[in-house]
Design a protein around this motif. Sequence first.
Motif, PDB file in Angstrom:
ATOM      1  N   MET A 191       0.834  -1.203   0.000  1.00 30.27           N
ATOM      2  CA  MET A 191       0.000   0.000   0.000  1.00 30.27           C
ATOM      3  C   MET A 191       0.868   1.251   0.000  1.00 30.27           C
ATOM      4  N   LYS A 192       0.474   2.191  -0.821  1.00 26.54           N
ATOM      5  CA  LYS A 192       1.065   3.530  -0.767  1.00 26.54           C
ATOM      6  C   LYS A 192       0.053   4.443  -0.091  1.00 26.54           C
ATOM      7  N   ILE A 193       0.394   4.938   1.097  1.00 20.08           N
ATOM      8  CA  ILE A 193      -0.522   5.732   1.919  1.00 20.08           C
ATOM      9  C   ILE A 193      -0.043   7.183   1.962  1.00 20.08           C
ATOM     10  N   THR A 194      -0.945   8.098   1.642  1.00 14.34           N
ATOM     11  CA  THR A 194      -0.634   9.533   1.701  1.00 14.34           C
ATOM     12  C   THR A 194      -1.573  10.203   2.703  1.00 14.34           C
ATOM     13  N   THR A 195      -1.028  11.020   3.600  1.00 12.33           N
ATOM     14  CA  THR A 195      -1.838  11.693   4.631  1.00 12.33           C
ATOM     15  C   THR A 195      -1.915  13.190   4.345  1.00 12.33           C
ATOM     16  N   ALA A 196      -2.816  13.837   5.078  1.00 12.04           N
ATOM     17  CA  ALA A 196      -3.103  15.256   4.834  1.00 12.04           C
ATOM     18  C   ALA A 196      -1.894  16.149   5.083  1.00 12.04           C
ATOM     19  N   ASN A 197      -0.962  15.705   5.924  1.00 13.78           N
ATOM     20  CA  ASN A 197       0.237  16.509   6.190  1.00 13.78           C
ATOM     21  C   ASN A 197       1.315  16.320   5.117  1.00 13.78           C
ATOM     22  N   GLY A 198       0.969  15.583   4.031  1.00 16.40           N
ATOM     23  CA  GLY A 198       1.894  15.422   2.912  1.00 16.40           C
ATOM     24  C   GLY A 198       2.819  14.224   3.023  1.00 16.40           C
ATOM     25  N   LYS A 199       2.705  13.481   4.118  1.00 16.83           N
ATOM     26  CA  LYS A 199       3.571  12.312   4.295  1.00 16.83           C
ATOM     27  C   LYS A 199       3.094  11.154   3.417  1.00 16.83           C
ATOM     28  N   THR A 200       4.058  10.461   2.774  1.00 16.58           N
ATOM     29  CA  THR A 200       3.755   9.273   1.965  1.00 16.58           C
ATOM     30  C   THR A 200       4.564   8.098   2.498  1.00 16.58           C
ATOM     31  N   GLU A 255      -5.204  12.817   8.897  1.00 19.97           N
ATOM     32  CA  GLU A 255      -6.105  11.950   8.128  1.00 19.97           C
ATOM     33  C   GLU A 255      -5.434  11.454   6.844  1.00 19.97           C
ATOM     34  N   ILE A 256      -5.847  10.248   6.450  1.00 22.80           N
ATOM     35  CA  ILE A 256      -5.378   9.704   5.180  1.00 22.80           C
ATOM     36  C   ILE A 256      -6.155  10.372   4.048  1.00 22.80           C
ATOM     37  N   THR A 257      -5.429  10.823   3.034  1.00 22.62           N
ATOM     38  CA  THR A 257      -6.089  11.436   1.875  1.00 22.62           C
ATOM     39  C   THR A 257      -6.186  10.486   0.689  1.00 22.62           C
ATOM     40  N   SER A 258      -5.252   9.492   0.610  1.00 25.80           N
ATOM     41  CA  SER A 258      -5.340   8.531  -0.498  1.00 25.80           C
ATOM     42  C   SER A 258      -4.582   7.260  -0.153  1.00 25.80           C
ATOM     43  N   ILE A 259      -5.062   6.167  -0.725  1.00 28.27           N
ATOM     44  CA  ILE A 259      -4.399   4.871  -0.616  1.00 28.27           C
ATOM     45  C   ILE A 259      -4.366   4.256  -2.016  1.00 28.27           C
ATOM     46  N   GLU A 260      -3.235   3.662  -2.365  1.00 23.31           N
ATOM     47  CA  GLU A 260      -3.129   2.919  -3.619  1.00 23.31           C
ATOM     48  C   GLU A 260      -2.517   1.557  -3.329  1.00 23.31           C
ATOM     49  N   LEU A 261      -3.227   0.496  -3.706  1.00 20.53           N
ATOM     50  CA  LEU A 261      -2.695  -0.853  -3.571  1.00 20.53           C
ATOM     51  C   LEU A 261      -1.841  -1.202  -4.788  1.00 20.53           C
ATOM     52  N   PRO A 268      -1.231  -9.139 -10.905  1.00 23.57           N
ATOM     53  CA  PRO A 268      -2.249  -9.157 -11.968  1.00 23.57           C
ATOM     54  C   PRO A 268      -3.642  -8.901 -11.408  1.00 23.57           C
ATOM     55  N   ASP A 269      -3.802  -7.764 -10.756  1.00 26.19           N
ATOM     56  CA  ASP A 269      -5.087  -7.399 -10.166  1.00 26.19           C
ATOM     57  C   ASP A 269      -6.061  -7.028 -11.288  1.00 26.19           C
ATOM     58  N   GLU A 270      -7.191  -7.733 -11.350  1.00 24.52           N
ATOM     59  CA  GLU A 270      -8.065  -7.575 -12.518  1.00 24.52           C
ATOM     60  C   GLU A 270      -8.933  -6.319 -12.461  1.00 24.52           C
ATOM     61  N   ASP A 271      -9.077  -5.702 -11.286  1.00 25.21           N
ATOM     62  CA  ASP A 271      -9.841  -4.457 -11.191  1.00 25.21           C
ATOM     63  C   ASP A 271      -9.002  -3.451 -10.431  1.00 25.21           C
ATOM     64  N   ARG A 272      -8.280  -2.629 -11.165  1.00 26.93           N
ATOM     65  CA  ARG A 272      -7.374  -1.696 -10.519  1.00 26.93           C
ATOM     66  C   ARG A 272      -8.089  -0.427 -10.032  1.00 26.93           C
ATOM     67  N   VAL A 273      -9.348  -0.256 -10.432  1.00 25.15           N
ATOM     68  CA  VAL A 273     -10.107   0.909  -9.963  1.00 25.15           C
ATOM     69  C   VAL A 273     -10.289   0.838  -8.453  1.00 25.15           C
ATOM     70  N   ASN A 274     -10.646  -0.363  -7.936  1.00 26.87           N
ATOM     71  CA  ASN A 274     -10.884  -0.470  -6.494  1.00 26.87           C
ATOM     72  C   ASN A 274      -9.579  -0.608  -5.692  1.00 26.87           C
ATOM     73  N   ASN A 275      -8.441  -0.506  -6.381  1.00 30.70           N
ATOM     74  CA  ASN A 275      -7.158  -0.479  -5.676  1.00 30.70           C
ATOM     75  C   ASN A 275      -6.896   0.887  -5.049  1.00 30.70           C
ATOM     76  N   SER A 276      -7.640   1.894  -5.505  1.00 30.51           N
ATOM     77  CA  SER A 276      -7.389   3.262  -5.044  1.00 30.51           C
ATOM     78  C   SER A 276      -8.544   3.768  -4.182  1.00 30.51           C
ATOM     79  N   TRP A 277      -8.172   4.513  -3.184  1.00 29.25           N
ATOM     80  CA  TRP A 277      -9.169   5.192  -2.327  1.00 29.25           C
ATOM     81  C   TRP A 277      -8.719   6.633  -2.129  1.00 29.25           C
ATOM     82  N   ARG A 278      -9.673   7.571  -2.253  1.00 29.75           N
ATOM     83  CA  ARG A 278      -9.368   8.973  -1.994  1.00 29.75           C
ATOM     84  C   ARG A 278     -10.442   9.555  -1.077  1.00 29.75           C
TER      85      ARG A 278
END
Length: 654
Positions: free
Chosen positions: A596-605, A630-636, A643-653
Amino acid sequence: MDIYKLTKLLGGCLLLLLATNIQAQSTSADSSKYDHQDIFGPVTWPITGSEVRSANGAPGSKYWQNRADYEIHATLNELAKDTTISGEVIVSYTNNSPDQLDYLWMQLDQNLFKPDSRGAATTPVTGDRFDVKGFSRGGYHIHSVSVTYKGQTYNVEPVITDARMQVRLKTPMGAKGDKIQVKINYDFSIPFYGADRMGRKKFKQGYVYEIAQWYPRMCVYDDIEGWNTLPYMGLGEFYCDYGDYDYTITAPANMIVVGSGDLLNGDQTLTATQQSRLAQARTSDKTVMIVKPEEVGKTATRPGKGTLNWHFKMQNSRDVAWAASTAFIWDAAKVELPSGRKAIAMSAYPVESSGNDRWSRSTEYLKNSIEIYSKEYFEYPWTSAVNVSGVALGMEYPGIIFCLSDMQNARLWNDVTHEIGHNWFPMIVGSNERKYMWQDEGFNTFINQYSTKMFNHGEYDDSTERAAPGLAKSMQRMHDPLMTAPESMNLNDYGFYYTKTNLGLNMLRNVVLGPKRFDYAFNEYIKHWALKHPTPYDFFRSMNDAAGEDLNWFFKPWFFTTWRLDQAVESVTFEQGKGSLITLVNKEKMAMPVDMKITTANGKTELMHLPVNIWQRGGTWTLRYPSNSEITSIELDPDKQLPDEDRVNNSWRK
């Protein structure tokens, strides 16, 4: 509103919200196809640890394999209406098994080209890459078979079924080192297109003959199947025992002959100039011309008239092949092996293939590939290798490869490094190609990516390419798992032997184990099974043991099923002072670790790695991420290695 009514109303709203939340989670869980028992339930491989094959994936203390040594005399006959091979082969067979043998089985691969062969019968009417149709003169003509055992020689009437021949013995052959000889006289017509493995092609200065599957050879008798008698039908390749080869090719004197192993009589088949150039090439890192383009076809370049006998030897090999032509340009260069041994890389090609963007770099490609694989995996055990330009798109044999005549630049590099890579899988690590195509094509494709990165500072490397996303889409259409035998594999699926196996090894290396653990385990497997016969289960056990990880959760779905992968971020909630709760869902049947790549509101990744074990008890996992922001985005899978078949649900904002 009184307090009772307010409390009752708020309680009802709370229950409604709770019920809605539970229903949402339940719906998410219900929509998942994942069952942790399918992945992490008990796995028992069919071959248990024994004195022959150890539980740690290595050969056991009493491992055995039989041996077949060959003496072959063959003649290339250019006739008015046809070109044939006529020959005599003497097989000296050693039975190292604990079993008495009442009969021997041999492969007659040229019978694939008989009009009534099984391979011809099962070729689609539209044709395919191998295009086995058969022709009227196709197949072996067996003139005689005789057996010599314990000093007695007798003739045998062989029983021929399609591409196999049974030799029934008068006296059973003894076990544990007993020896027998079989002599066969035969001939066959050379097909024009030999199922993309051999054949003949006409060029300006004559035909190029690529000759393979050119002598009756022993089937393998092993501790797994007994006699391995699956017929040759086109796609499924070969499974052969090791032995020494001593073979002589009689060909018209105006031809150059190149082959597996070492040429022993260059003083009789080459001019003094050619011998001198060959000696120079053995000490040169740069390509040296043995026969120059302007010399092709000239009388002065050949030492005699009529016919010449070309005598070759190759030790501890599982096969040999050769090529002959009046059209050959021939060049060579030294190969430097890690131990200090020297070998030679050569190329033979017609003038149509020459050019610096074409085959004039073939020997450079061949030399560098051998040096890279020898350093990274296992030292090349032989002393010569040659690449031949002709009709075959790409085919491999010990010490010799065939590549298509019109290839150039990256396409030629990729074909050369792939075909010579097969000298590691399956020529050195001698798996059963006819049953487990992924063990040679897939493993070879895996090592090819590293030779491409290393060659000439990455001249042909495309580091931006990501195979996983594209493969995820194609896996949705996959009909058959990798453990399917080639002749049963859907013809639209056999490319997965290459790509899916390669991706699987990359995921084990880069996502699951890490390079150091994977590389050590993979090289242990190669070391233990060099010049031997591993099964898939030996590979699974070897990797588990040397890496110190139970990887059966991966091997089972990846090789035995067509299951797919879909990881998703379900929800993220922030609790002041406590951090964030992240809920992940495994929606498909496969499981993999989570990056997971996690980004928070303070700019930390931050990059976070979760082991596959989070899915051991079910398909939903919640973890607390400690952060005051707070977390602003997550990317799996941010590097797109899965070979993740649905990469849309890999991201959360947010």
